[in-house]
Scaffold this active site. Structure first.
Site, short mmCIF file in Angstrom:
data_model
loop_
_atom_site.label_atom_id
_atom_site.label_comp_id
_atom_site.label_asym_id
_atom_site.label_seq_id
_atom_site.Cartn_x
_atom_site.Cartn_y
_atom_site.Cartn_z
N THR A 71 0.87 -1.21 0.17
CA THR A 71 -0.04 -0.15 -0.06
C THR A 71 0.90 1.24 0.02
OG1 THR A 71 -1.79 0.97 1.09
CG2 THR A 71 -0.47 -0.04 2.74
N LYS A 75 3.34 1.25 -3.72
CA LYS A 75 2.86 0.75 -5.11
C LYS A 75 3.50 0.91 -6.35
CE LYS A 75 -1.95 0.55 -3.45
NZ LYS A 75 -3.34 0.93 -3.91
N ASP A 112 -6.87 -3.62 -7.75
CA ASP A 112 -7.78 -2.41 -7.46
C ASP A 112 -8.95 -2.30 -8.43
OD1 ASP A 112 -6.73 -1.91 -4.95
OD2 ASP A 112 -5.42 -0.45 -6.10
N GLY A 140 -5.99 10.28 -9.64
CA GLY A 140 -4.94 9.81 -8.77
C GLY A 140 -4.85 8.26 -9.00
P1 ATR Z 1 -5.56 8.01 -4.55
O1 ATR Z 1 -4.18 7.22 -4.87
O2 ATR Z 1 -6.71 7.53 -3.49
O3 ATR Z 1 -6.44 8.20 -5.92
P2 ATR Z 1 -4.50 10.59 -4.81
O4 ATR Z 1 -3.39 9.79 -5.75
O5 ATR Z 1 -3.64 11.45 -3.77
O6 ATR Z 1 -5.10 9.42 -3.85
O7 ATR Z 1 -5.62 11.18 -5.53
C1 ATR Z 1 -6.46 12.15 -5.12
C2 ATR Z 1 -7.46 12.50 -6.13
O8 ATR Z 1 -8.28 13.53 -5.40
C3 ATR Z 1 -6.74 13.61 -7.16
O9 ATR Z 1 -7.73 13.45 -8.21
C4 ATR Z 1 -6.86 15.01 -6.62
O10 ATR Z 1 -6.88 16.05 -7.49
P3 ATR Z 1 -5.44 16.65 -8.03
O11 ATR Z 1 -4.83 15.71 -9.22
O12 ATR Z 1 -6.09 18.25 -8.69
O13 ATR Z 1 -4.63 16.73 -6.98
C5 ATR Z 1 -8.40 14.86 -5.88
N1 ATR Z 1 -8.32 15.82 -4.79
C6 ATR Z 1 -7.91 15.87 -3.64
N2 ATR Z 1 -8.27 17.06 -3.23
C7 ATR Z 1 -9.21 17.70 -3.90
C8 ATR Z 1 -9.86 18.87 -3.52
N3 ATR Z 1 -9.83 19.74 -2.67
N4 ATR Z 1 -10.54 19.41 -4.95
C9 ATR Z 1 -10.65 18.51 -5.88
N5 ATR Z 1 -10.13 17.44 -6.17
C10 ATR Z 1 -9.39 16.92 -4.95
#
Ligand code: ATR
Length: 293
Positions: A71, A75, A112, A140
């Site tokens: 995790t 990854k 996933d 993400g």
């Molecule tokens: P995970 O691995 O769980 O997908 P991550 O890689 O940190 O976590 O991705 C988080 C996602 O939430 C991303 O798409 C992020 O958008 P950005 O690419 O712009 O960072 C989105 N996200 C996080 N906080 C946000 C916010 N306040 N408003 C809009 N999108 C958000």
């Protein structure tokens, strides 16, 4: 039989490698299945700092592990460190499950996307992925798995909508070679409009999660026969799912993705097919509640 003649059968060891790893729910899930199926195995939390990850991974065989889950934040590193990995993991660019082969070689895969599809199928058994456009909020790691799985499931069009548009473009560019459907990117400010005509909406952002910001989105353009899925599972019913339910959309919560993604690893290490049941769901929900108290 004499004590001397007794054969010692070592317990099967598996675990989850992360940093930090204290809050991982995987031990709760696998522990439940080990008890339920009466398997003499262990599933451990393995805290490994990034600088030690590769060495720890290479020592798994010698320590007698059948395999591990991987995790955050390991990854991507896992994908580069394994000896072989499957096509889906390569597409996603990340490995979350590793099997130690009898010769000690490490085989990585990513479950996933599988967990995401299985959860949707469990919630809406007759859902046809090939019929209508799917909208994915976020770009993400989780979005990568979800989009790759949707392409595999035959979605005719996937619209990726993300706050940072460049991340959405990168995701689309990375996955486009594997697919001849339509992979579109829409601006975050137009997220409501992107729902027009969609058959599925998936939130993969962290918005709506306990302690995070709210996901603000107008659902007006979303057809009422569309399915709405949030991969956030704490809370189980996010504001997005509550709002979708009120207007008549079928909703699927995110807990099942976490549970289903764990199945292939368990089956490979412990040699038994585990099931996702109501009993497992309540067991994991209790653990989540315990964490947040
Ligand atoms: P995970 O691995 O769980 O997908 P991550 O890689 O940190 O976590 O991705 C988080 C996602 O939430 C991303 O798409 C992020 O958008 P950005 O690419 O712009 O960072 C989105 N996200 C996080 N906080 C946000 C916010 N306040 N408003 C809009 N999108 C958000």
């Amino acid at each position: 039989m004499s004590e001397q003649g007794k054969q010692i059968v070592p317990i099967i060891r598996a675990g989850v490698m992360g940093w930090p790893v204290d809050h991982s729910l995987s031990p709760v899930v696998h522990g439940f299945w080990l008890d339920e199926l009466g398997i003499d195995g262990s599933y451990e939390r393995i805290a490994v700092a990034p600088e030690n990850f590769e060495a720890e991974l290479k020592s798994l065989a010698q320590k007698g592990y059948a395999g591990v889950n991987v995790t955050v934040p390991h990854k991507q590193a896992a994908m580069n460190a394994v000896d072989t990995c499957d096509a889906m993991a390569e597409r996603i660019g990340a490995v979350n499950t590793i099997i130690v082969n009898p010769d000690g070689a490490l085989h990585g895969f990513n479950t996933d996307g599988y967990g995401f599809i299985e959860n949707l199928k469990a919630g809406v058994p007759d859902f046809d992925f090939s019929q209508k456009p799917c909208v994915v909020l976020g770009a993400g790691g989780a979005a990568r798995a979800v989009v790759a799985a949707l392409l595999d499931a035959g979605a005719p069009e996937v619209r990726i909508v993300n706050r940072t548009e460049a991340n959405a473009r990168q995701l689309a560019m990375d996955l486009a070679p594997y697919w001849d459907g339509d992979l579109a990117v829409a601006p975050w400010d137009a997220r409501g409009d992107a729902l027009d005509g969609a058959g599925l909406l998936v939130n993969t952002t962290t918005l709506g999660m306990q302690g995070k910001g709210a996901l603000e989105i107008s659902l007006d353009a979303l057809p009422t026969d569309a399915v709405v899925n949030d991969i956030v599972y704490a809370p189980l019913e996010t504001d997005l799912l509550a709002a979708a339910k009120v207007r008549g959309n079928t909703v699927v919560d995110g807990l099942g993705m976490l549970l289903h993604q764990a199945r292939p690893g368990f089956a490979a290490w412990f040699g038994a097919e585990p099931q996702v049941t109501e009993a497992l769901r309540s067991h994991v929900l209790d653990a989540i509640k315990g964490e947040s108290e």
